[in-house]
Every structure is written in C-alpha cells, then in structure tokens.
Design a protein around this motif. Structure first.
Motif, PDB file in Angstrom:
ATOM      1  N   ASN A  76       4.909-123.526  33.368  1.00 57.03           N
ATOM      2  CA  ASN A  76       5.528-124.806  33.722  1.00 57.03           C
ATOM      3  C   ASN A  76       4.702-125.596  34.732  1.00 57.03           C
ATOM      4  OD1 ASN A  76       7.280-126.928  33.797  1.00 57.03           O
ATOM      5  ND2 ASN A  76       9.108-125.642  33.984  1.00 57.03           N
ATOM      6  N   ILE A 134      -0.305-128.693  28.592  1.00 52.83           N
ATOM      7  CA  ILE A 134       1.084-128.595  28.138  1.00 52.83           C
ATOM      8  C   ILE A 134       1.412-129.542  26.981  1.00 52.83           C
ATOM      9  CG2 ILE A 134       1.970-127.719  30.313  1.00 52.83           C
ATOM     10  CD1 ILE A 134       2.957-130.600  30.885  1.00 52.83           C
ATOM     11  N   TRP A 135       0.616-130.590  26.819  1.00 48.56           N
ATOM     12  CA  TRP A 135       0.855-131.533  25.735  1.00 48.56           C
ATOM     13  C   TRP A 135      -0.291-131.437  24.750  1.00 48.56           C
ATOM     14  CZ3 TRP A 135       2.005-136.459  29.135  1.00 48.56           C
ATOM     15  CH2 TRP A 135       3.276-136.326  29.719  1.00 48.56           C
ATOM     16  N   SER A 186       7.708-133.972  27.373  1.00 49.84           N
ATOM     17  CA  SER A 186       7.170-132.731  26.813  1.00 49.84           C
ATOM     18  C   SER A 186       7.851-132.388  25.498  1.00 49.84           C
ATOM     19  CB  SER A 186       7.329-131.579  27.803  1.00 49.84           C
ATOM     20  OG  SER A 186       6.511-131.792  28.926  1.00 49.84           O
ATOM     21  N   THR A 189       6.407-134.339  22.580  1.00 49.76           N
ATOM     22  CA  THR A 189       5.146-133.873  21.982  1.00 49.76           C
ATOM     23  C   THR A 189       5.391-132.740  20.991  1.00 49.76           C
ATOM     24  OG1 THR A 189       4.704-132.289  23.762  1.00 49.76           O
ATOM     25  CG2 THR A 189       3.796-134.516  24.008  1.00 49.76           C
TER      26      THR A 189
END
Length: 195
Positions: A76, A134-135, A186, A189
C-alpha cells in the motif's frame, strides 16, 4: 579555507535540525549550529557557504530519507506515502516551515529557486515512479502518471500550507478524503480506463 575537524556534513545537518527545532527559524544561525555541534563557525562554513545552503541541505536530507523509506515499502504505497505526508502536516510542522521559508527566499534568490525547483522535480518524479508500482496505467485517460505525481505533490504541499496557516485545520479529515480519492483512482485502473 582550513580543513574542518572530524565532524561530517551529515553530522552538522543533524545538529542543525536539532538547533532549528529548539530555537525556531527566527533565531537559527550558522553560529548557533556551530555552538550546538561544538565546532567553530569556520567548520560550518567549510561545509555550507550560507545559511540558505544549510537549510536546503536539511530539506534535501529529510526528503531523501522519506523517499528511501517509501521506495522500500512494498504494501500500500499510497497509504504509506499519505501517512508520511500527514505526519508532517500540522501547524508546527518543522519540515514545512523550513520548506516554505526556503520557497519564499527562492522568489528573490535565483540559486535557491533553482535548488528548490530541482527538489520539487525530484519529488514529482519519485511520486510518479511510486504510482507506477501500483497503477498499471493512468486511472484517467489523457492524464499521464508524471502529471499525477505533480498533482499529488501539489495537493500535499497545499494541505501543509493550509495546516500552517489555519488554526484547527482538519488534517485528519483532509487526509481521509485524499486516501479515499486515491483508493478510488486505484480501483479505476483495475477496471476500464475512464474516458
């Protein structure tokens, strides 16, 4: 200029941080740092030509440590980044008081302006790089990840500025909203790109 005694630049930055935290920016001088470190003022000048250069190096040190910690985070990343930013967002923020003081100085001092600009660009890039972890793709079509890094950096700095200037600024509520926003992005995506 004579060689300094065995104190390192990093040691002086640590002493300068403690000095600034205790005495505040108004009474912060290279002499005070020298006294705190137990060295001559010439030793401080050997490493830092001006007070502004020492302040800039302090900001850079804080940023580099923060980015190193964030880059080492596996889980995270956005929450970790927002928690770190939130921890420095208050009416007494050492880091942001220092950072914004240097920004103001940079308005009239080209070298300080360039160095603050370089620091901001590094922060923008570090944020964009972490967002790519994260994306898999930008959450909104037409807005590249580099732009998301700049936007996130501007939001965090803007919240910090408001926290410094507005008594009882609702930091927790603002960061909860920011976490929700980036959580929603998020999820986007993971689905189809928004058009």
């Amino acid at each position: 200029m004579a060689k300094p005694n065995m104190i390192t630049k990093g040691d002086l930055i640590a002493f300068a941080k403690a000095c600034l935290a205790d005495q505040g920016i108004e009474r912060f001088t290279l002499r005070a740092v020298a006294d705190r470190a137990g060295v001559t003022q010439g030793t401080v000048y050997y490493h830092f030509r001006t007070k502004e250069q020492l302040l800039l190096d302090m900001v850079k040190d804080i940023c580099e440590r923060s980015w190193d910690e964030l880059s080492g985070s596996r889980d995270n990343v956005v929450k970790h980044a927002l928690d770190t930013a939130k921890s420095r967002c208050s009416g007494e923020s050492f880091y942001h008081t220092l950072f914004f003081t240097l920004m103001v100085a940079g308005l009239n001092h080209e070298k300080v302006r360039e160095q603050i600009g370089d620091l901001l660009q590094k922060e923008n890039k570090a944020l964009a790089d972490n967002l790519t972890r994260i994306w898999s793709r930008p959450p909104v079509k037409g807005i590249p990840l580099e732009t998301w890094g700049v936007l996130l950096n501007a939001i965090v700095d803007g919240l910090a500025l408001q926290a410094l200037m507005i008594k009882d600024f609702p930091v927790d509520r603002m960061y909860e909203a920011l976490e929700l926003l980036f959580g929603s992005l998020s999820h986007m995506t993971d689905q189809e790109e928004v058009t």
